[in-house]
Design an enzyme around this catalytic site. Structure first.
Site, PDB file in Angstrom:
ATOM      1  CG  HIS A 238       3.311   3.506   8.834  1.00 30.73           C
ATOM      2  ND1 HIS A 238       3.414   4.363   7.738  1.00 30.73           N
ATOM      3  CD2 HIS A 238       2.904   2.306   8.328  1.00 30.73           C
ATOM      4  CE1 HIS A 238       3.074   3.714   6.647  1.00 30.73           C
ATOM      5  NE2 HIS A 238       2.767   2.460   6.973  1.00 30.73           N
TER       6      HIS A 238
ATOM      7  NE  ARG B 118      -2.967  -2.770   2.554  1.00 26.90           N
ATOM      8  CZ  ARG B 118      -2.316  -3.914   2.374  1.00 26.90           C
ATOM      9  NH1 ARG B 118      -0.997  -3.948   2.299  1.00 26.90           N
ATOM     10  NH2 ARG B 118      -2.979  -5.040   2.251  1.00 26.90           N
ATOM     11  CB  THR B 119       3.376   2.521   2.398  1.00 21.55           C
ATOM     12  OG1 THR B 119       2.599   1.954   3.446  1.00 21.55           O
ATOM     13  CG2 THR B 119       3.875   3.882   2.805  1.00 21.55           C
TER      14      THR B 119
ATOM     15  NE  ARG C 269       7.035   0.490   5.154  1.00 24.05           N
ATOM     16  CZ  ARG C 269       5.828  -0.047   4.997  1.00 24.05           C
ATOM     17  NH1 ARG C 269       5.716  -1.318   4.633  1.00 24.05           N
ATOM     18  NH2 ARG C 269       4.740   0.662   5.199  1.00 24.05           N
TER      19      ARG C 269
ATOM     20  CE  LYS D 178      25.837  -5.010  -7.574  1.00 19.62           C
ATOM     21  NZ  LYS D 178      26.028  -3.880  -8.503  1.00 19.62           N
TER      22      LYS D 178
HETATM   23  N1   CP Z   1      -0.337  -0.364   5.969  1.00 26.98           N
HETATM   24  C1   CP Z   1       0.845  -0.547   5.361  1.00 26.98           C
HETATM   25  O1   CP Z   1       1.871   0.111   5.677  1.00 26.98           O
HETATM   26  O2   CP Z   1       0.829  -1.474   4.375  1.00 26.98           O
HETATM   27  P1   CP Z   1       2.058  -1.879   3.449  1.00 26.98           P
HETATM   28  O3   CP Z   1       3.070  -2.582   4.313  1.00 26.98           O
HETATM   29  O4   CP Z   1       1.455  -2.773   2.389  1.00 26.98           O
HETATM   30  O5   CP Z   1       2.650  -0.616   2.882  1.00 26.98           O
END
Ligand code: CP
Length: 313
Positions: free
Chosen positions: A137, A59-60, A109, A87
């Site tokens: 998040h 999603r993100t 992330r 590497k």
């Molecule tokens: N909710 C969320 O962060 O989903 P993803 O890990 O799919 O990005």
């Protein structure tokens, strides 16, 4: 413009209520763009966005990519699995390499709490935290706040229950930082082994019994059991967890009749949420995903220096 004065978006802990409201208000016209036949505006033409994900995401990562594209930015996705990280290239060298290519904004992330903060201190590119370890998040919490406010008309004074793996969840921390700025009563509930020790210092009420926690709730936000972070047998079996903490229609009767059901995804159906509830009318899980695109469009727009007056022309 408040956000244009901040270089990075690393967490909701650092954002004021006014800054959060600005993002939510900016997301509404962005959502209108998503519904158009031609989903493209020239707002970020000439800007370059890199997404750098050291952990998996559906999603993100995808929503940042499409958000950038709807706003006409050039978007490049660095998949760590296929990069020179494999590497042995360091985080610092990877980020420097991206910086000197001329990117304006980097969405990142990482499995380590604080990694985006380290990167932000060591680069001139604007950094957006797309989830760091068990810390924050922020864009997930922003889309959660947007979804709740869209349905309830307000965030002020709501009772919000957050259920599940409090210990490992970055979603819970960002939600607490955000919701507490709007005077919400925040209840966290889960097994004692999945309750973060410092969580009561954040002004939340801790529960260990799901039915009690759900009494009179306006919103229930159900966290994913993070199987990939469960290394030390924090609960006996998934069946036992489901028996006590899975939210289903029966347990939800304790909440208000118009309770909203949120889940950040991905879901473990039959573990933290019943399939019947996930697919039912109270669940806003798909709307959360759509709103996630609008929130990320708003954030990219504001961080690129956009103002309220020029939104969505
Ligand atoms: N909710 C969320 O962060 O989903 P993803 O890990 O799919 O990005």
């Amino acid at each position: 413009m408040i956000l244009a004065q901040k270089k990075d978006l690393l967490g909701l802990k650092d954002l004021s209520k006014e800054e959060i409201e600005l993002i939510l208000e900016t997301a509404a016209p962005m959502k209108d763009i998503i519904k158009r036949d031609i989903k493209k505006v020239p707002t970020l033409r000439g800007k370059a966005l890199a997404t750098v994900f050291y952990e998996p995401s559906t999603r993100t990562r995808t929503s940042f990519e499409i958000a950038g594209k709807y706003l006409s930015a050039d978007v490049v996705n660095l998949t760590v699995e296929n990069s020179s990280v494999k590497k042995g290239e360091s985080l610092r060298d990877t980020i420097k390499t991206i910086e000197v290519m001329g990117f304006d904004i980097m969405v990142m992330r990482h499995s380590m709490s604080g990694a985006p903060h380290y990167v932000a201190r060591n680069t001139d590119i604007r950094i957006i935290n797309a989830g760091d370890g068990s810390n924050e998040h922020p864009t997930q919490a922003l889309l959660d706040l947007y979804t709740i406010r869209e349905k309830k008309g307000t965030l002020e004074g709501l009772t919000v229950v957050i259920v599940g793996d409090i210990l490992h969840s970055r979603v819970v921390r960002s939600n607490i930082y955000g919701l507490s700025k709007f005077g919400c009563e925040i209840r966290v509930v889960g097994p004692s082994t999945l309750m973060a020790p410092e969580i009561d210092k954040l002004g939340v009420k801790c529960f260990y019994n799901l039915e009690k926690a759900l009494e009179g709730a306006d919103v229930v936000n159900i966290l994913r059991i993070q199987k990939e972070r469960q290394h030390s047998g924090l609960f006996p079996t998934l069946d036992e967890y489901a028996n006590l903490y899975m939210v289903n229609g029966e347990k939800l009767k304790r909440a208000r009749e118009d309770v909203l059901v949120l889940h950040p995804g991905p879901m473990n159906r039959g573990v933290e949420i019943s399939s019947e509830l996930a697919d039912g009318t109270q669940a806003l899980i798909n709307e959360q995903v759509t709103n996630g695109v609008a929130i990320r469009m708003a954030l990219l727009f504001l961080m690129a220096g956009g103002t309220r007056d020029e939104i969505a022309n």
